[in-house]
Design an enzyme around this catalytic site. Structure first.
Site, short mmCIF file in Angstrom:
data_model
loop_
_atom_site.label_atom_id
_atom_site.label_comp_id
_atom_site.label_asym_id
_atom_site.label_seq_id
_atom_site.Cartn_x
_atom_site.Cartn_y
_atom_site.Cartn_z
N ARG A 126 -29.28 -23.94 59.17
CA ARG A 126 -29.95 -25.17 59.60
C ARG A 126 -31.42 -24.86 59.87
NH1 ARG A 126 -26.10 -29.19 63.14
NH2 ARG A 126 -24.88 -29.87 61.35
N GLN A 131 -33.02 -27.98 54.27
CA GLN A 131 -32.53 -29.33 54.50
C GLN A 131 -32.06 -30.02 53.22
OE1 GLN A 131 -35.61 -31.38 56.66
NE2 GLN A 131 -34.89 -30.64 58.64
N ASP A 134 -28.49 -28.86 52.32
CA ASP A 134 -27.46 -28.94 53.36
C ASP A 134 -26.35 -29.93 52.97
OD1 ASP A 134 -25.97 -29.00 55.64
OD2 ASP A 134 -27.60 -29.51 57.00
N SER A 137 -24.23 -31.67 55.76
CA SER A 137 -24.82 -32.87 56.35
C SER A 137 -24.74 -34.06 55.42
CB SER A 137 -26.29 -32.59 56.73
OG SER A 137 -26.37 -31.68 57.80
N TYR A 234 -25.24 -26.65 66.93
CA TYR A 234 -23.85 -27.07 67.00
C TYR A 234 -23.40 -27.14 68.46
CZ TYR A 234 -23.52 -26.03 61.99
OH TYR A 234 -23.70 -26.01 60.63
#
Length: 384
Positions: A126, A131, A134, A137, A234
């Site tokens: 992360r 991004q 990912d 996500s 997390y």
């Protein structure tokens, strides 16, 4: 460079590790893209669209896998009548997908023994640079949306308040457990549908995000809440004292709720049980629980992975593949994640597959190479 996208063998998996747009982008990187015929059918990508984008369609996946430099999958390779699909790949080939490293450690060991270089999307770090890669996500986002839509379908009553000549319909009350990517999208979706929404998360930082979406944040009063988040963002597993306080507050709140969506996961561990059988028994008849953590044991004590059950008059959905309900979008986003990830491995000037072994993203996601498990976390588990 030959890149192969096989069909997903799980009959419930409609997603594809590609899309027509991804095929074009992969060809721009220098790949010859070979797609198994029918691989995109569940996601609404017909063979003709993939062929028009530049893919070569094949009905002989065994031959294609044997010649592949890279194989892209949604889920890990499956078993068919001839054995494990990955054994058709040549040693040194690259395998990328959701390989379930925590749940399928023996399979990871088998990939290593076969000589594959396997990368798992679950271990994507992360960080800002990652991004666009990912996939957890991107899929969780759509999963949160699909969870609320599924809950609304099963609930059988309207979500928004309606004032009619025949009387007023009260709005549905929706509770989201966990305000990560999936939870925030679930909140936004339930709000768009007109429900009264509340959310619970162990991380105090989640309050601002929850309230910005128009939901009420249900907070557990405890000194521990400031240590509730890991450096990776997390949720951290909380103490027995905190869980007892949380359970008491949640139990009372659930008595007024119509639809619950649970999203709480702890990487590498079974999902925390948040909704007990006793809590379910005290919920209103006709209520619905969508347990997004069912595949990892479930946030609801009465969930059954892959099944929908009715307990104490409450419908509990243990659907393990909610992103697959919106397979076209889920596949398109996942394919973009994969293309972005592959750009780290390709020398675009010479059109060669040359992964940078020092790249922090590749190092984090690589689970095995050169005949051994190289991911530190998995290697430690194997040693123990």
């Amino acid at each position: 460079m030959k890149l192969v996208i096989p069909k997903e063998r799980d009959p419930l998996e409609r997603r594809m590790a590609g899309s027509p747009d991804a095929v074009k982008r992969l060809r721009d990187l220098g790949f010859e893209v070979i797609v198994e015929a029918g691989a995109g059918a569940g996601a609404g990508f017909p063979d003709a669209a993939l062929r028009e984008a530049g893919a070569t369609l094949t009905g002989d996946i065994a031959e294609a896998l044997g010649a592949a430099d890279v194989v892209l999958r949604v889920r890990g390779p499956a078993m068919d009548d001839d054995g494990w699909e990955f054994r058709r790949m040549r040693p040194g080939a690259v395998l990328i997908g959701f390989l379930a490293p925590w749940q399928a450690h023996e399979r990871i060991s088998a990939y290593a023994e076969h000589g594959l270089a396997a990368f798992t999307m679950e271990f994507m770090p992360r960080i800002t640079r990652a991004q666009g890669m990912d996939a957890l996500s991107s899929q969780a986002n759509l999963g949160g949306y699909a969870a609320v839509i599924e809950g609304a379908r099963i609930f059988g009553r309207a979500f928004p308040m309606m004032v009619t000549a025949a009387g007023t319909i009260a709005p549905a009350r929706v509770l989201i457990l966990g305000a990560g990517v999936a939870g925030l999208q679930a909140i936004a979706t339930a709000r768009r549908l007109g429900a009264i929404v509340s959310a619970m998360d162990v991380r105090p930082a989640a309050r601002e995000q929850v309230e910005s979406l128009g939901a009420t944040f249900v907070e557990v009063d405890s000194d521990e809440k400031h240590q509730a988040e890991t450096t990776a963002g997390y949720a951290r597993e909380m103490s027995a004292n905190y869980r007892q306080r949380q359970a008491g507050k949640l139990h009372e709140h659930l008595k007024r709720i119509d639809v619950v969506v649970t999203t709480a996961l702890i990487p590498g561990r079974p999902a925390p049980v948040l909704v007990t059988a006793e809590m379910v028994a005290d919920m209103k008849p006709g209520s619905v629980i969508i347990d997004m953590a069912a595949e990892q044991g479930g946030n609801c004590e009465l969930s059954e992975g892959g099944r929908t059950v009715v307990k104490h008059g409450v419908t509990i959905v243990g659907d393990a593949n909610l992103p697959g309900h919106v397979a076209a979008d889920a596949s398109a986003l996942y394919a973009r994640n994969l293309v972005n990830f592959l750009t780290l491995m390709v020398d675009t000037e010479h059109r060669l597959l040359e992964p940078d072994r020092d790249d922090e993203i590749l190092k984090a996601t690589l689970v095995c190479r050169d005949g051994r498990i190289v991911n530190p976390v998995l290697a430690q588990k194997e040693a123990s």
